[in-house]
Design an enzyme around this catalytic site. Structure first.
Site, PDB file in Angstrom:
ATOM      1  N   GLU A 130      -5.854   1.295   8.926  1.00  0.00           N
ATOM      2  CA  GLU A 130      -6.073   0.174   9.841  1.00  0.00           C
ATOM      3  C   GLU A 130      -5.072   0.274  10.985  1.00  0.00           C
ATOM      4  O   GLU A 130      -3.873   0.424  10.758  1.00  0.00           O
ATOM      5  CB  GLU A 130      -5.901  -1.170   9.121  1.00  0.00           C
ATOM      6  CG  GLU A 130      -6.890  -1.396   7.986  1.00  0.00           C
ATOM      7  CD  GLU A 130      -6.644  -2.713   7.253  1.00  0.00           C
ATOM      8  OE1 GLU A 130      -5.951  -3.595   7.820  1.00  0.00           O
ATOM      9  OE2 GLU A 130      -7.135  -2.865   6.117  1.00  0.00           O
TER      10      GLU A 130
ATOM     11  N   GLU B  17      -3.840  -2.833   0.113  1.00  0.00           N
ATOM     12  CA  GLU B  17      -2.446  -3.243   0.278  1.00  0.00           C
ATOM     13  C   GLU B  17      -1.915  -3.971  -0.963  1.00  0.00           C
ATOM     14  O   GLU B  17      -1.348  -5.062  -0.877  1.00  0.00           O
ATOM     15  CB  GLU B  17      -2.287  -4.116   1.526  1.00  0.00           C
ATOM     16  CG  GLU B  17      -2.699  -3.399   2.807  1.00  0.00           C
ATOM     17  CD  GLU B  17      -2.407  -4.220   4.068  1.00  0.00           C
ATOM     18  OE1 GLU B  17      -2.236  -5.447   3.948  1.00  0.00           O
ATOM     19  OE2 GLU B  17      -2.337  -3.620   5.150  1.00  0.00           O
TER      20      GLU B  17
END
Length: 500
Positions: free
Chosen positions: A281, A136
């Site tokens: 995720e 991220e």
């Protein structure tokens, strides 16, 4: 497994009659289909725990629960060693703090690939399928820190994989947060990449497409609810009870589908509508916030698994998603900067006990606990009865304990949020005592305000934990499991031969 199937196939062709071979072919095809179904879901295996389970124990836990894909956040040698010949596919990560050196030097990238991919693939038989370059990196909270180095890091790792002869087997990707795209109208069809990073995103997407690599996205309906108290709770789940969104005839009854298809539209508008997508995720935490609890976590994760089992995709991408649940085990040493819930995403407690019943694709009977886990003695550190709650040593002692241990369950709406002041102090003292391996000195707070007891002080839903003993265990289990499954398939064919 492919090798096992091939061996069984050859043996059956050499030993059996044509009719039996025909039945064997059907059995093997069924076995292959079962294998495909089992690997349709993966999990994230984080290792930021004060007392992690031995890697071999975790691998056996994965196998016992039918989990055949795992995503790692870094290249831990012991973990990769435990995954050797386990039949589990691996995505191995490069942490954000390594992006700069990897981006700056092809030699650094080649060394990283040599040590963390090539060595394990060739020598240990680890089935590495992806390298996740960063995690991220374009979060708004990072203020652009990694924007100039992520693509060069991707390019250098790809070059290193090509040089190592692994580029067709191992693909690069970069797990991104869903804030890299947006929709002004909240309709998926209006989706596009965030304006300030749009050019960068298109460059990355083109790179992934050119190298037949997937786009990896992390999607968290819980975070939407956490950040916005007015977020419609029912829209976070998969029960179809929330108010749906109608996007030109495409109906969305949950936020995950809408978010995923916003990405699909973003890719499609920029000429990459066929790029494969991995949900890196997806999950729900069990503690650390009023909406992080067992009931919601089970509801969300089981709802997600049910749709996977049914083969349901999104309006724009039918079929089950390629996804990794977040996460396998709690991490009591993880940063809580995003929120106290960060340490409680696991389907399992830190000792490998299931938190709730969950039917995955490969374990229809619910989660199987970790085996051969050894806890420390049944001792707890608590506030001494003689201690005064007005003692000036109390506040600093609790602060010290919580700074060096995990007190995230004490927050409002959390599992231990209903304790009185004395119990709060005891919980903090015990957390520090357990993290410190129950050494006697860890329960000697100033002024004699603490003491060790042998009676469990847990209260209601609040568990006063006993830590596990961390040690390394042997790595023979993977080989034994592999051999066991080979024998199982041979026996299946033999039984068929006997019957016919």
């Amino acid at each position: 497994y492919k090798v096992q199937i091939f061996v069984c196939w050859v043996i059956s062709l050499g030993m059996l009659s044509k009719s039996v071979v025909a039945v064997s072919v059907v059995l093997i095809m069924l076995y292959c289909n079962l294998f495909i179904e089992v690997v349709a879901i993966g999990v994230n295996w984080g290792s930021q725990a004060s007392h992690p389970l031995p890697p071999a124990t975790v691998v056996r836990l994965l196998q016992a629960n039918g989990i055949r894909k795992v995503k790692l956040f870094e290249a831990d040698t012991k973990i990769l060693g435990a995954l050797s010949r386990s039949g589990i596919q691996v995505m191995v990560g490069i942490p954000n703090d390594l992006l700069a050196p990897v981006a700056a030097s092809v030699a650094v990238a080649e060394r990283w690939v040599s040590q963390n991919v090539s060595a394990h693939v060739s020598s240990n038989g680890v089935d590495i399928r992806y390298v996740a370059v960063g995690n991220e990196p374009f979060l708004k909270a990072f203020n652009g820190t990694f924007e100039d180095i992520t693509l060069p890091a991707l390019q250098n790792i790809q070059s290193a994989l090509i040089k190592a002869g692994l580029a067709t087997q191992v693909k690069v990707t970069v797990p991104l947060n869903a804030d890299v795209y947006q929709s002004a109208s909240n309709l998926p069809s209006d989706g596009d990449f965030r304006l300030e990073i749009r050019d960068l995103m298109i460059s990355i997407v083109k790179f992934l497409s050119d190298n037949q690599a997937p786009f990896t996205i992390n999607i968290y309906p819980f975070i939407s609810l956490y950040n916005d108290p007015h977020f419609p709770v029912e829209f976070a789940f998969f029960d179809g009870t929330g108010d749906p969104i109608n996007d030109n005839g495409r109906v969305y009854d949950n936020v995950l589908d809408a978010n995923y298809d916003t990405l699909v539209w973003s890719l499609q508008k920029n000429g990459f509508g066929n790029l494969s997508i991995i949900v890196g995720e997806v999950g729900w935490p069990t503690d650390g916030d009023k909406n992080a609890n067992m009931q919601y976590a089970r509801r969300y994760n089981q709802g997600f698994m049910n749709r996977q089992r049914a083969g349901r995709g999104t309006p724009m991408r039918p079929g089950p998603l390629d996804a990794y649940l977040f996460s396998l085990i709690d991490e009591d040493a993880k940063s809580i900067q995003p929120g106290n819930f960060e340490r409680h995403w696991g389907m399992f407690y830190i000792d490998g006990r299931p938190k709730y019943q969950l039917s995955l694709l490969g374990n229809g009977n619910g989660l199987v606990p970790a085996k051969d886990v050894h806890h420390m003695g049944k001792k707890w550190c608590v506030l001494a009865p003689s201690a005064s709650l007005e003692d000036p040593q109390l506040g600093p002692s609790v602060g010290y304990a919580c700074d060096h241990a995990d007190c995230t369950s004490l927050g409002y709406g959390s599992s231990c949020g209903g304790l009185d002041l004395a119990q709060n102090v005891s919980y903090a003292f015990n957390s520090y005592y357990q993290v410190s391996d129950q050494v006697e000195s860890a329960c000697k707070f100033p002024g004699g305000i603490s003491m060790i007891v042998t009676r469990d002080p847990s209260f209601g839903s609040c568990q006063f934990k006993i830590m596990i003993k961390s040690d390394s265990s042997g790595g023979e289990a993977s080989t034994k499991t592999c051999l066991t499954r080979s024998v199982a398939v041979l026996l299946l064919l033999l039984m068929c031969y006997i019957v016919l």
